[in-house]
Structure formats: C-alpha cells, structure tokens
Write a protein that holds these residues in place. Structure first.
Motif, PDB file in Angstrom:
ATOM      1  N   ASP A 219       1.345  -1.102   7.301  1.00 42.20           N
ATOM      2  CA  ASP A 219       0.051  -1.824   7.406  1.00 42.20           C
ATOM      3  C   ASP A 219      -0.913  -1.132   8.053  1.00 42.20           C
ATOM      4  OD1 ASP A 219       1.272  -3.748   5.910  1.00 42.20           O
ATOM      5  OD2 ASP A 219       1.543  -5.211   7.212  1.00 42.20           O
ATOM      6  N   GLY A 220      -2.385  -1.003   7.770  1.00 41.22           N
ATOM      7  CA  GLY A 220      -3.124  -0.533   8.173  1.00 41.22           C
ATOM      8  C   GLY A 220      -3.543   0.860   7.667  1.00 41.22           C
ATOM      9  N   GLU A 221      -2.707   1.529   7.052  1.00 41.96           N
ATOM     10  CA  GLU A 221      -2.996   2.695   6.728  1.00 41.96           C
ATOM     11  C   GLU A 221      -3.642   2.670   5.214  1.00 41.96           C
ATOM     12  OE1 GLU A 221      -0.078   5.726   6.686  1.00 41.96           O
ATOM     13  OE2 GLU A 221       0.458   5.145   8.911  1.00 41.96           O
ATOM     14  N   ILE A 222      -4.472   3.741   4.972  1.00 43.87           N
ATOM     15  CA  ILE A 222      -5.268   3.819   3.538  1.00 43.87           C
ATOM     16  C   ILE A 222      -4.151   4.245   2.504  1.00 43.87           C
ATOM     17  CG2 ILE A 222      -7.108   4.747   2.211  1.00 43.87           C
ATOM     18  CD1 ILE A 222      -8.699   4.619   4.859  1.00 43.87           C
ATOM     19  N   GLY A 223      -4.191   3.746   1.334  1.00 43.23           N
ATOM     20  CA  GLY A 223      -3.346   4.218   0.106  1.00 43.23           C
ATOM     21  C   GLY A 223      -3.591   3.355  -0.841  1.00 43.23           C
TER      22      GLY A 223
ATOM     23  N   THR B 275      -7.181   1.416  -0.667  1.00 43.95           N
ATOM     24  CA  THR B 275      -7.565   0.532   0.472  1.00 43.95           C
ATOM     25  C   THR B 275      -6.744   0.241   1.446  1.00 43.95           C
ATOM     26  OG1 THR B 275      -8.325  -2.022   0.571  1.00 43.95           O
ATOM     27  CG2 THR B 275      -6.643  -1.551  -0.787  1.00 43.95           C
ATOM     28  N   ARG B 276      -7.127  -0.346   2.427  1.00 46.40           N
ATOM     29  CA  ARG B 276      -6.002  -0.677   3.360  1.00 46.40           C
ATOM     30  C   ARG B 276      -5.753  -2.173   3.788  1.00 46.40           C
ATOM     31  NH1 ARG B 276      -8.045  -1.632   8.540  1.00 46.40           N
ATOM     32  NH2 ARG B 276     -10.031  -1.517   8.773  1.00 46.40           N
TER      33      ARG B 276
ATOM     34  N   ILE C  69       0.984  -1.218   0.128  1.00 45.58           N
ATOM     35  CA  ILE C  69      -0.205   0.133  -0.088  1.00 45.58           C
ATOM     36  C   ILE C  69       0.990   1.249  -0.066  1.00 45.58           C
ATOM     37  CG2 ILE C  69      -1.843   1.451   1.350  1.00 45.58           C
ATOM     38  CD1 ILE C  69      -2.746  -1.213   0.549  1.00 45.58           C
TER      39      ILE C  69
ATOM     40  N   ASP D   1       1.640   5.794  -0.899  1.00 48.72           N
ATOM     41  CA  ASP D   1       1.020   7.018  -0.894  1.00 48.72           C
ATOM     42  C   ASP D   1       0.990   7.502  -2.246  1.00 48.72           C
ATOM     43  OD1 ASP D   1       0.765   9.768  -1.222  1.00 48.72           O
ATOM     44  OD2 ASP D   1       1.752  10.159   0.696  1.00 48.72           O
TER      45      ASP D   1
ATOM     46  N   ILE E  67      -7.780  -7.163   2.519  1.00 50.21           N
ATOM     47  CA  ILE E  67      -7.745  -5.440   2.347  1.00 50.21           C
ATOM     48  C   ILE E  67      -9.269  -5.332   2.545  1.00 50.21           C
ATOM     49  CG2 ILE E  67      -6.121  -5.566   0.817  1.00 50.21           C
ATOM     50  CD1 ILE E  67      -7.988  -5.431  -1.352  1.00 50.21           C
ATOM     51  N   SER E  68      -9.500  -3.888   2.973  1.00 51.07           N
ATOM     52  CA  SER E  68     -10.817  -3.416   3.089  1.00 51.07           C
ATOM     53  C   SER E  68     -11.515  -3.404   1.846  1.00 51.07           C
ATOM     54  CB  SER E  68     -10.713  -1.860   3.929  1.00 51.07           C
ATOM     55  OG  SER E  68     -10.451  -1.063   2.722  1.00 51.07           O
TER      56      SER E  68
END
Ligand code: ADP
Ligand code: K
Ligand code: ZN
Length: 431
Positions: free
Chosen positions: A278-282, A305-306, A267, A269, A321-322
């Motif tokens: 891990d866990g951050e949205i990108g 997604t994250r 993931i 930026d 992933i979300s």
C-alpha cells in the motif's frame, strides 16, 4: 457531512473486509461455474475456488486483461443468461472491436446506488439540478451518472456535450447547480462565458462540477473552480467497472474514495504483475464484488495510481487512491475519449496517397493533431487532390475514433525517421 448509506460507507474496516471476502468467494465461485473462459484460465493457472481462504488469496488467481473481453465475444463472460441483461455499454478497443459490458436490472440499480453515494458525499441533495454534459450513447459516462442522480432525487438535464451556446442557455434558464463534464470542455465553457461578458459567479447558480473521463492537474481544478466560483470534484471510472463513480472525491479532495464493498483494490507492478505494498505507485487492478451479469476478476485497468493509507477525515472507511498519474499502455485520451495509436494507424494505412510516416501531436486535452507524410506524386498534382485527401483523412479518423482531428499534410521526409520503434505519439500535455 452527509451520507447516502451511512452504515455501509462507514463500516468498520474489519466488517468491511469480512463483507468483501464473502462477496469475493461468491464471485470467484460463480465465474468458475458459469464462464468457461474463466474456468480454463483458473485451471491453466492451477487454482480453484476452494483455495480462496482469505482476501490475500486473490493473488493466486490470474488477471483479466482487455484481451480476455474479446475471447468468446461478446456474450462469453456473462454469468447470467443473455435474456437477463438489459443494457449494453461499450468503450474503445485496440483491434477495431469495442469492449462490451452488459448490465442486468440489478447491476443498473446498483451502479445508480454507488453514484448516489458519490453525489450525496459531495453535498448534493434533492432540489439540485444536474446538467449532464457527457456523451449519451454507447459510452457509460452520461447514463450511469443520470440514473444515480435521479435516484437521489436530483433533476437531470440530459444536455450531452457540445453546442456551448445551448449549454449556457440551459444553465441560465433552468438554474443548473451542478455539471458533469470533461475538464477540457469545462475550461472551454468557462472561457466562452467570459467572452460573452457573463460572470458565472454572479449570473449562474452553479455550485459544483464533477470532472472526469481524462486526467487533469490540481492547477486545472483550481483554475476551473476560480473561473466558475464552484467546487470541482474528481470523478474516475472505466466502462469495464460500470463507468463513472469507481473513484470519487469527498469534500476534503485528498484522493478518490473507492467503494470497497463493491470493488476489491490491488496495486501491481505493471511489468512483473507483482502486488505492491500500500502506498506505492503502480497499476490499479480491480475485482468486482457485487456484479450480477458480468463480474470481472483482477481486471487490469492500465491506470497508474497509489493507495492512500491514512483514514479520511470525512469518516468513510473506504480507502482512497491518488488522482490517476498516467497509463501503463499507449492509450491516450482526447475529449474524454480513449484512443489507441493503432486505431489511427489502421485508418491511415488504408488511405491511398498516405506514405508510411505519421505523428500524433497532443498539446491539449481537446485536440489531436495528426501530421501525415504523403506520396510524392500527390505534390505534382492539383491542390484539390490534397484538399480531398485531407478531408478523407479527417472523416475516416473521426468515424473510427469519434474525435475529429486536425490534419497536417507533409512532404515525404519531413518527419524524423526513427531507428527501432517509432515514436508516434508526442504528448506535450502535463497533468
Ligand atoms: P469514461 O467514460 O469514464 O471515461 P472509459 O472506459 O471511456 O470511461 O475510459 C476509462 C479511462 O478514462 C480510464 O481507464 C482512465 O484512463 C480515464 N479516466 C477516467 N476518469 C478519469 C479521471 N478522473 N482522471 C484520469 N483519468 C480518467
Ligand atoms: K475516458
Ligand atoms: Zn473522505
């Protein structure tokens, strides 16, 4: 909980990562040796395959973007001789040319294996009957699902989309238990069933639906589940990565598992290209780990997604992933079909009678309304002129995008004039 390939699906993380690393090394080496474009990209970035000493080192390698697919188009990214590929699929591109992805026999078989894992994960078995209501043709959606379902021993009804009357007859006559369909069309089919006085919960054998190709909300899922009395599973994919089955929900429906023995997930930026924790949205970036004909390294999906860090209750070790939260580019999706505003612009600007200003308004996932300002002189003409112009616009956009738009002709000066970059797409939909 049933599995198609329990050993691989529940491989301990350490083993899984070892397998990923082995496959990554092979893939990187292969593209470096066989694909001049990759060799050049690696050299420009100052890396070579021997610098890959751990999975982490993938960060040193350059991204692949959709523009890379058009360099040495269409066979340039193959790592096998063109005679070894047996299937082509395409997806919309920005510049008129479609993105082309090729499969070898092994790739076809492998993509079917992955779908088999997905379907069995949701409880599907031999004896199930799948109505495949995605488009058969150049798109991946229908074919890849079709082969995977057959592999499980499921009876596939290759219905394709549209002709709702026939969809309903097929479901009734053949006792369809599962359907693969876009969320927008699923909602429509459900409403037609009720209009006809058919209660799907009593009169159909439907148990599950696989919904994908476009974003949809948790509320939409619940609505479809309640109307049809079924389980809905979110199914994510993109042509460049085989199509459907890249991310797929298990019965817990808390995120989409990605088969990490086949895809390396990052993931990033989208602005800086930096890998996020891990866990951050990108933006989701994928590397194929098990593809023969056309491996792709660090492919930028543009989907936001994250990664879900917590292990899943289903026992699979492959991370989730979300649901897709949006796009980092200006592509939008109608009826499951990817469309770039530039495609619409190209068509409009080629039509005589159309003025400069236009707007694309999206209120639902199954319709696009195009508002077009026309030349003033057309208003002095006869009404037939306007009707003809409207028909021409509808037809040309349909043929360029595969989606028939609704067109509204406007007097010049009606649409807001923007300073700077015009806002062409008004997306009123929410996920
Ligand atoms: P597909 O036939 O699987 O839709 P395309 O290559 O035409 O393949 O489109 C891929 C794009 O569609 C993805 O990059 C993503 O933006 C969107 N997409 C596919 N499945 C989903 C999904 N389940 N949720 C949200 N977006 C999706
Ligand atoms: K799509
Ligand atoms: Zn799970």
């Amino acid at each position: 909980m049933q599995f198609w390939n329990k050993e691989l699906e529940t491989l301990p993380r350490q083993k899984l990562e070892e397998l990923q690393f082995e496959r990554l090394k092979k893939t990187i080496k292969k593209v470096y040796q066989k694909v001049p474009h990759y060799k050049k990209k690696f050299q420009d970035a100052g890396v070579n395959p021997s610098e890959l000493k751990s999975l982490e080192d993938i960060k040193k390698f350059p991204f692949t973007t959709k523009e890379d697919l058009f360099v040495d188009y269409p066979y340039g990214l193959l790592t096998v001789a063109p005679e070894k590929v047996v299937r082509l699929h395409t997806s919309s591109g920005t510049t008129g040319k479609p993105k082309a992805i090729f499969f070898s026999k092994r790739d076809i078989n492998n993509s079917a294996e992955l779908i088999a894992r997905c379907l069995v994960m949701t409880g599907a078995t031999r004896g199930d009957i799948l109505q495949n209501s995605m488009t058969y043709g150049l798109f991946t959606g229908a074919f890849v699902m079709h082969y995977g379902a057959e592999k499980v021993g499921i009876l596939v009804i290759p219905a394709g989309p549209g002709n709702t009357e026939r969809q309903i007859n097929l479901m009734r006559d053949f006792g369809t238990t599962m359907i693969h369909i876009t969320p927008s069309y699923a909602l429509y089919v459900a409403s037609v069933l009720y209009d006809k006085g058919i209660d799907p919960r009593k009169e159909l054998k439907l148990k599950r639906a696989y919904l994908g190709a476009e974003p949809y909300s948790e509320e939409t899922r619940r609505k479809i589940e309640n109307m049809l009395g079924i389980d809905v599973y979110n199914c994510y994919g993109l042509t460049e990565m085989n199509g459907p089955g890249v991310g797929f929900e298990c019965p817990y429906k808390e995120g989409l598992h990605i088969w990490e023995d086949n895809f390396l997930i990052e993931i990033i930026d989208p602005q800086t290209g930096k890998v996020l924790p891990d866990g951050e949205i990108g933006e989701l970036v994928l590397t194929t780990l098990n593809r023969e004909a056309m491996p792709l390294i660090r492919y930028r999906t543009r989907d936001l997604t994250r990664i879900i860090i917590e292990p899943c209750k289903c026992g699979r070790t492959h991370r989730r992933i979300s649901r897709i939260l949006g796009r980092s580019d200006d592509m939008f999706i109608v009826k499951g079909v990817n469309i770039f505003p530039q495609q619409i612009e190209q068509v409009l600007m080629g039509i005589k009678g159309v003025a400069q200003n236009y707007q694309i308004v999206l209120e639902s996932y199954d319709e696009m309304v195009i508002k077009v300002e026309i030349d003033r002189e057309l208003f002095d003409g006869k009404i037939e002129k306007l009707i003809k112009l409207k028909e021409e616009i509808i037809e040309k956009i349909r043929s360029a995008t595969m989606v028939k738009p609704k067109v509204e002709l406007l007097e010049p000066g009606t649409l807001p004039v923007s300073e700077g970059k015009a806002k062409r797409v008004i997306d009123k939909r929410t996920i």
